[in-house]
Design an enzyme around this catalytic site. Sequence first.
Site, PDB file in Angstrom:
ATOM      1  N   LYS A  75      11.290  19.667  -5.780  1.00  0.00           N
ATOM      2  CA  LYS A  75      11.988  18.374  -5.857  1.00  0.00           C
ATOM      3  C   LYS A  75      12.367  17.963  -7.279  1.00  0.00           C
ATOM      4  CE  LYS A  75      10.373  16.353  -1.535  1.00  0.00           C
ATOM      5  NZ  LYS A  75       9.760  15.210  -0.854  1.00  0.00           N
ATOM      6  N   GLY A 125      -0.827   4.780  -2.702  1.00  0.00           N
ATOM      7  CA  GLY A 125      -0.357   6.086  -3.155  1.00  0.00           C
ATOM      8  C   GLY A 125       0.542   5.955  -4.370  1.00  0.00           C
ATOM      9  N   ALA A 126       0.612   7.046  -5.134  1.00  0.00           N
ATOM     10  CA  ALA A 126       1.455   7.049  -6.330  1.00  0.00           C
ATOM     11  C   ALA A 126       2.018   8.444  -6.573  1.00  0.00           C
ATOM     12  CB  ALA A 126       0.650   6.569  -7.541  1.00  0.00           C
ATOM     13  N   GLY A 161       4.832  11.619  -5.098  1.00  0.00           N
ATOM     14  CA  GLY A 161       6.290  11.662  -4.943  1.00  0.00           C
ATOM     15  C   GLY A 161       6.794  10.723  -3.857  1.00  0.00           C
ATOM     16  N   ALA A 162       6.095  10.695  -2.711  1.00  0.00           N
ATOM     17  CA  ALA A 162       6.550   9.851  -1.598  1.00  0.00           C
ATOM     18  C   ALA A 162       6.446   8.372  -1.973  1.00  0.00           C
ATOM     19  CB  ALA A 162       5.730  10.140  -0.346  1.00  0.00           C
ATOM     20  N   GLY A 218       5.659   7.543  10.610  1.00  0.00           N
ATOM     21  CA  GLY A 218       6.264   8.509   9.692  1.00  0.00           C
ATOM     22  C   GLY A 218       7.440   9.275  10.290  1.00  0.00           C
TER      23      GLY A 218
HETATM   24  P1  NDP Z   1       1.456  13.888  -3.575  1.00  0.00           P
HETATM   25  O1  NDP Z   1       0.515  15.027  -3.562  1.00  0.00           O
HETATM   26  O2  NDP Z   1       2.490  13.773  -4.655  1.00  0.00           O
HETATM   27  O3  NDP Z   1       0.586  12.506  -3.614  1.00  0.00           O
HETATM   28  C1  NDP Z   1      -0.519  12.331  -2.779  1.00  0.00           C
HETATM   29  C2  NDP Z   1      -1.005  10.873  -2.880  1.00  0.00           C
HETATM   30  O4  NDP Z   1      -2.079  10.711  -1.969  1.00  0.00           O
HETATM   31  C3  NDP Z   1      -1.540  10.499  -4.250  1.00  0.00           C
HETATM   32  O5  NDP Z   1      -1.283   9.138  -4.498  1.00  0.00           O
HETATM   33  C4  NDP Z   1      -3.043  10.747  -4.089  1.00  0.00           C
HETATM   34  O6  NDP Z   1      -3.829   9.956  -4.965  1.00  0.00           O
HETATM   35  C5  NDP Z   1      -3.252  10.265  -2.680  1.00  0.00           C
HETATM   36  N1  NDP Z   1      -4.434  10.843  -2.048  1.00  0.00           N
HETATM   37  C6  NDP Z   1      -4.560  12.095  -1.506  1.00  0.00           C
HETATM   38  N2  NDP Z   1      -5.802  12.263  -0.988  1.00  0.00           N
HETATM   39  C7  NDP Z   1      -6.468  11.096  -1.215  1.00  0.00           C
HETATM   40  C8  NDP Z   1      -7.781  10.635  -0.907  1.00  0.00           C
HETATM   41  N3  NDP Z   1      -8.666  11.413  -0.266  1.00  0.00           N
HETATM   42  N4  NDP Z   1      -8.127   9.385  -1.261  1.00  0.00           N
HETATM   43  C9  NDP Z   1      -7.254   8.567  -1.903  1.00  0.00           C
HETATM   44  N5  NDP Z   1      -6.005   8.945  -2.237  1.00  0.00           N
HETATM   45  C10 NDP Z   1      -5.602  10.189  -1.885  1.00  0.00           C
HETATM   46  O7  NDP Z   1       2.137  13.877  -2.152  1.00  0.00           O
HETATM   47  P2  NDP Z   1       3.522  13.193  -1.720  1.00  0.00           P
HETATM   48  O8  NDP Z   1       3.600  11.855  -2.343  1.00  0.00           O
HETATM   49  O9  NDP Z   1       4.648  14.126  -1.916  1.00  0.00           O
HETATM   50  O10 NDP Z   1       3.336  13.062  -0.158  1.00  0.00           O
HETATM   51  C11 NDP Z   1       2.372  12.160   0.395  1.00  0.00           C
HETATM   52  C12 NDP Z   1       2.525  12.162   1.891  1.00  0.00           C
HETATM   53  O11 NDP Z   1       3.756  11.575   2.267  1.00  0.00           O
HETATM   54  C13 NDP Z   1       2.506  13.584   2.492  1.00  0.00           C
HETATM   55  O12 NDP Z   1       1.364  13.699   3.271  1.00  0.00           O
HETATM   56  C14 NDP Z   1       3.717  13.669   3.360  1.00  0.00           C
HETATM   57  O13 NDP Z   1       3.335  14.017   4.680  1.00  0.00           O
HETATM   58  C15 NDP Z   1       4.275  12.257   3.373  1.00  0.00           C
HETATM   59  N6  NDP Z   1       5.732  12.311   3.289  1.00  0.00           N
HETATM   60  C16 NDP Z   1       6.388  11.953   4.423  1.00  0.00           C
HETATM   61  C17 NDP Z   1       7.749  12.012   4.475  1.00  0.00           C
HETATM   62  C18 NDP Z   1       8.424  11.638   5.753  1.00  0.00           C
HETATM   63  O14 NDP Z   1       9.627  11.801   5.833  1.00  0.00           O
HETATM   64  N7  NDP Z   1       7.717  11.131   6.722  1.00  0.00           N
HETATM   65  C19 NDP Z   1       8.562  12.421   3.302  1.00  0.00           C
HETATM   66  C20 NDP Z   1       7.765  12.772   2.142  1.00  0.00           C
HETATM   67  C21 NDP Z   1       6.390  12.723   2.186  1.00  0.00           C
HETATM   68  P3  NDP Z   1      -4.209  10.477  -6.468  1.00  0.00           P
HETATM   69  O15 NDP Z   1      -3.008  10.169  -7.337  1.00  0.00           O
HETATM   70  O16 NDP Z   1      -5.386   9.668  -6.803  1.00  0.00           O
HETATM   71  O17 NDP Z   1      -4.483  11.954  -6.345  1.00  0.00           O
END
Ligand code: NDP
Length: 302
Positions: free
Chosen positions: A91, A150-151, A153-154, A268
């Site tokens: 991306k 969350g922070a 990409g999404a 979603g």
């Molecule tokens: P990233 O890996 O970039 O970010 C993951 C986020 O989740 C971070 O903020 C991370 O926090 C947090 N996180 C993960 N595990 C935990 C936990 N156990 N406790 C607390 N915080 C947690 O992923 P993306 O942003 O790319 O994607 C996130 C989700 O969005 C994906 O699961 C995907 O399925 C969904 N998505 C859905 C789409 C749709 O069209 N429906 C499109 C794009 C994404 P930290 O920064 O602290 O690690």
Amino acid sequence: MKRRAGCHSLRVTLSHRSFAMSHNFLQPLTGSFAMPAAENPTVAMVEAAYRHHGLDWRYINCEVAPEALGDAVRGARAMGWRGFNCSIPHKVAVIEHLDGLGESAQIIGAVNTIVRRGDELIGENTDGKGFVKALSDVVDPTGKTVVLFGAGGAARAVGVELALAGAARISVVNRGRARGEEVAGLLNARTRAEADYIAWEGTFKVPVGTDIVINATSIGLFPKVEETLDLDTDTLMPTMVVADGIHNPPLTRLLKAAQARGCRTVDGLGMLVGQGVIGIKYWTGIDADPAVMRQALLDLKL
Ligand code: NDP
């Protein structure tokens, strides 16, 4: 006997010629570059829309390794692809291979949809736009107060698009402070929304006055479907709209809890369908039917 065979073969030749002249066997191409690619259901959703709207287009799901991304984009250019999606891990990396970026893709710093405009390949980001489209069926984000978990990409894409759509206030709640502060800072610097970072320490209580609560973390994604946000669900009020970016499963534990509290919810699948509708509009100019696309995803029984 010989003459008859000759006549027959002439007729075949003529009918073959008229057949070839009345058909166009060159299908416009779109698709996706990602790695891994096998579990990405977008192809089923997009090709269902193409079929439904009588478009003789194709969407080809391609597994592309990071070191091959440049060649893949050059290949798409050479073959006249009308556009394509990029997913993990391309991306951000795809940007250097493109000719320009749309407004929100520029702010987000990531691209998930590439559109051929004339001879140029332009990067757009429809992750957040798709989310806002799905959310807007339930609530208008203008002037609203949002809690965004969350922070990554999404979350970045969702936060930017909500702010561009007029959300007044966005609180970014994230486990990691640095990423959370970065997204809040980006929203303050590049949009009109007022944003802050809230540390996620212990069970989170949703502040009174919140209109929209969003899970944009990966918590609850298959196969870890029993995981859910560390959130006091008693602080969810029936006036709130609760949305989840997780599309597999569509009904997450968070959404179940929100529905039990009387909240309206957005799943979603809505986000996935919403971004597909926008991508198809960019590529073909057609307003695809979201119900057909959602049904195609449901038929997969994810
Ligand atoms: P990233 O890996 O970039 O970010 C993951 C986020 O989740 C971070 O903020 C991370 O926090 C947090 N996180 C993960 N595990 C935990 C936990 N156990 N406790 C607390 N915080 C947690 O992923 P993306 O942003 O790319 O994607 C996130 C989700 O969005 C994906 O699961 C995907 O399925 C969904 N998505 C859905 C789409 C749709 O069209 N429906 C499109 C794009 C994404 P930290 O920064 O602290 O690690």
